[in-house]
Design an enzyme around this catalytic site. Sequence first.
Site, PDB file in Angstrom:
ATOM      1  N   SER A  66       0.802  -1.265   0.079  1.00  0.00           N
ATOM      2  CA  SER A  66       0.023  -0.099  -0.036  1.00  0.00           C
ATOM      3  C   SER A  66       0.808   1.283   0.220  1.00  0.00           C
ATOM      4  O   SER A  66       1.663   1.309  -0.893  1.00  0.00           O
ATOM      5  CB  SER A  66      -1.006   0.140   1.152  1.00  0.00           C
ATOM      6  OG  SER A  66      -1.941   0.972   1.018  1.00  0.00           O
ATOM      7  N   ASP A 280      -1.479   1.462  -3.872  1.00  0.00           N
ATOM      8  CA  ASP A 280      -2.075   0.445  -4.491  1.00  0.00           C
ATOM      9  C   ASP A 280      -3.245   0.912  -4.773  1.00  0.00           C
ATOM     10  O   ASP A 280      -4.510   0.119  -5.106  1.00  0.00           O
ATOM     11  CB  ASP A 280      -1.996  -0.592  -3.475  1.00  0.00           C
ATOM     12  CG  ASP A 280      -3.056  -0.331  -2.001  1.00  0.00           C
ATOM     13  OD1 ASP A 280      -2.950   0.809  -1.622  1.00  0.00           O
ATOM     14  OD2 ASP A 280      -3.353  -1.237  -1.579  1.00  0.00           O
ATOM     15  N   ALA A 374      -9.965   8.206   8.112  1.00  0.00           N
ATOM     16  CA  ALA A 374      -9.937   9.694   7.743  1.00  0.00           C
ATOM     17  C   ALA A 374      -8.939   9.926   6.820  1.00  0.00           C
ATOM     18  O   ALA A 374      -8.753  10.871   5.906  1.00  0.00           O
ATOM     19  CB  ALA A 374      -9.334  10.402   9.162  1.00  0.00           C
ATOM     20  N   ASN A 375      -7.953   8.715   6.923  1.00  0.00           N
ATOM     21  CA  ASN A 375      -7.009   8.739   5.728  1.00  0.00           C
ATOM     22  C   ASN A 375      -7.425   8.661   4.267  1.00  0.00           C
ATOM     23  O   ASN A 375      -6.729   8.368   3.403  1.00  0.00           O
ATOM     24  CB  ASN A 375      -5.985   7.473   6.148  1.00  0.00           C
ATOM     25  CG  ASN A 375      -6.584   6.314   6.072  1.00  0.00           C
ATOM     26  OD1 ASN A 375      -7.579   5.780   5.431  1.00  0.00           O
ATOM     27  ND2 ASN A 375      -5.978   5.210   7.000  1.00  0.00           N
ATOM     28  N   ARG A 499      -2.714   4.069  20.252  1.00  0.00           N
ATOM     29  CA  ARG A 499      -3.079   2.962  20.037  1.00  0.00           C
ATOM     30  C   ARG A 499      -1.837   2.132  19.177  1.00  0.00           C
ATOM     31  O   ARG A 499      -0.971   3.065  18.771  1.00  0.00           O
ATOM     32  CB  ARG A 499      -4.301   2.634  19.073  1.00  0.00           C
ATOM     33  CG  ARG A 499      -4.301   3.426  17.813  1.00  0.00           C
ATOM     34  CD  ARG A 499      -5.377   3.075  17.186  1.00  0.00           C
ATOM     35  NE  ARG A 499      -5.152   1.863  16.266  1.00  0.00           N
ATOM     36  CZ  ARG A 499      -4.454   1.657  15.078  1.00  0.00           C
ATOM     37  NH1 ARG A 499      -3.901   2.675  14.643  1.00  0.00           N
ATOM     38  NH2 ARG A 499      -4.367   0.688  14.218  1.00  0.00           N
TER      39      ARG A 499
HETATM   40  P1  NG1 Z   1      -2.435   1.203  11.626  1.00  0.00           P
HETATM   41  O1  NG1 Z   1      -0.841   1.034  11.173  1.00  0.00           O
HETATM   42  O2  NG1 Z   1      -2.853  -0.001  12.253  1.00  0.00           O
HETATM   43  O3  NG1 Z   1      -2.634   2.277  11.989  1.00  0.00           O
HETATM   44  C1  NG1 Z   1      -3.015   1.788   9.090  1.00  0.00           C
HETATM   45  C2  NG1 Z   1      -4.082   2.773   8.907  1.00  0.00           C
HETATM   46  C3  NG1 Z   1      -5.371   2.178   8.975  1.00  0.00           C
HETATM   47  C4  NG1 Z   1      -5.381   1.199   7.665  1.00  0.00           C
HETATM   48  C5  NG1 Z   1      -4.261   0.258   7.770  1.00  0.00           C
HETATM   49  C6  NG1 Z   1      -4.022  -0.617   6.645  1.00  0.00           C
HETATM   50  C7  NG1 Z   1      -4.163   5.379  10.190  1.00  0.00           C
HETATM   51  C8  NG1 Z   1      -4.072   5.543  11.432  1.00  0.00           C
HETATM   52  N1  NG1 Z   1      -4.058   3.629  10.107  1.00  0.00           N
HETATM   53  O4  NG1 Z   1      -3.200   0.871  10.033  1.00  0.00           O
HETATM   54  O5  NG1 Z   1      -6.225   3.339   8.942  1.00  0.00           O
HETATM   55  O6  NG1 Z   1      -5.499   2.051   6.477  1.00  0.00           O
HETATM   56  O7  NG1 Z   1      -2.944   1.078   7.963  1.00  0.00           O
HETATM   57  O8  NG1 Z   1      -3.550   0.162   5.582  1.00  0.00           O
HETATM   58  O9  NG1 Z   1      -4.138   5.659   9.153  1.00  0.00           O
HETATM   59 ZN    ZN Z   2      -3.722   1.285   0.000  1.00  0.00          ZN
END
Ligand code: NG1
Ligand code: ZN
Length: 531
Positions: A66, A280, A374-375, A499
């Site tokens: 990704s 991706d 949000a992303n 987290r």
């Molecule tokens: P993690 O690394 O668990 O925070 C990140 C994104 C998730 C999700 C995953 C999978 C943030 C804060 N976290 O997870 O929303 O998209 O990657 O790609 O953006």
């Molecule tokens: Zn992605």
Amino acid sequence: SSLRVVYAFAREMHPKTSDVFIEYGTAGFRTKANLLEHVVYRMGLLAVIRSRVKNGRTIGMMITASHNLEPDNGVKLVDPDGEMLEQSWEEIATRLANVSDNDLESTTAEIIKQVNADMSLKASVFIGMDTRYTSPRLAAAAANGVIALKGTPKEFGIVTTPMLHYCVKCRNDNTYGTPTEEGYYEKIVGAFKNIRQKLSVWGDYDTTLYVDGANGVGGKKLNIIKKSLGGELDLKLYNLGGNGGKLNLNCGADFVKVSQKAPVGVEHAPFQRVASLDGDGDRLVYYYLNDTDKMNLLDGDRIATLLASYITELVTASEAQDIRLGLVQTAYANGASTAYITKHLKVPVTCVKTGVKHLHHAALSYDIGVYFEANGHGTVIYSDKAKKIIRKIAQEGEPEQRKAAQLLLDFVDITNETVGDAISDLFLVETVLCARGLSAARWLKAYDDLPCRQLKVTVKDRNAISTTDAERQCTAPEGLQTRINELVAPYKHGRSFVRPSGTEDVVRVYAEADTQESADKLAAEVAQAVF
Ligand code: NG1
Ligand code: ZN
């Protein structure tokens, strides 16, 4: 037995060369590409077992990391309806990935027994990959794993993650579409062109859209689509992977969202809206720079509210009864967006744990569920009940009702309901902006974001942190939540949580407050408390 040959082959061709423990997380396995070959091979084995447990229905395997940088890679499995691998199998995947080559045979046999797979059934696995230079080798290892257990692999080559999800879904449910890249374009882009012929361009909507392709696969696919678009939308594509541009490096949706900066490699004109994809092609954010080059971000929360309000408008105009629309967010959603949705749009909101599978699951409980992180990762899902009601009105309703219902049906067809999809989401957003005559600046006026900051902290053991209440509160280590509460208390509109990441070896810190200085300060203070 023939399986003996399989495991001898595995040791020979795709040996486990590292003792680093690896875990199937929120986005499958993700780490340095050179640690992954045996993992991917073994996931090929597991995909065959999974396909057989699902009575020979097709399973997907996507090779991608990704938005991570080029040296990383990853693999995730896709279930028959195009959704993420069922959660109870994540532990099985982790077990299979970590056993020694010597124990691979017995562990595979144990798993087959545990999940009660009938190994005499046919098995089908679709394999896709992103543009990383390590992806072809890993895709080949995946196919070898599939063949080893006598499954049938089908390689799609370079596709976006959502395209692979879409193809898996179509292969198992032919009412959804044709399981090919061309079938994807026909349905999604076709529906977009359809709806745009029914809308007139008016107000502040500008048909020119700039795109940041993150030097990944999404931009490349938009370059194919671009040629088939007429005057509906004029795409100007940047960061397509040429000119030495590096995948996700200082560009792409994650960079734009987290750093709140414009990406490199994109030309900018004041107020020109730009869509930024991730590597991706499953995440999308928009932004524009104003006449003083100030960054104005339109993130996943904005996209969710835009789509939800337009769908609400069409549902109301079609006079459809008994369709309950809801929105799903995570703790990362800007507090201002949540307030706007509940108070202004009057749409119910559910907050769930990070990870699309949780959002998707929660969205299923609405007749129409809009879910976005949000992303910029998210989509809309429509229940069979909702689709049936809308189809009926589109055929039998009064002229005005019919018109709204038909627009809604096109909107449904533009949507990739299997998973968040940057390309599909881009066409949905462009549809709403056009229908409402909106510029990006006017879209931004719906509400004011609270300034926020995200930080990463490296700790000895990130899993020492446990959370509850959709990750908004932490339960361990002892005292941390009390400390966070104390730190947040003095800030106006202050909110903060921590987290452990599911994709990186870090703890994530999020903070928002009434000013950027306060949000930055609060994030730094909480990061200090974690460390
Ligand atoms: P993690 O690394 O668990 O925070 C990140 C994104 C998730 C999700 C995953 C999978 C943030 C804060 N976290 O997870 O929303 O998209 O990657 O790609 O953006
Ligand atoms: Zn992605």
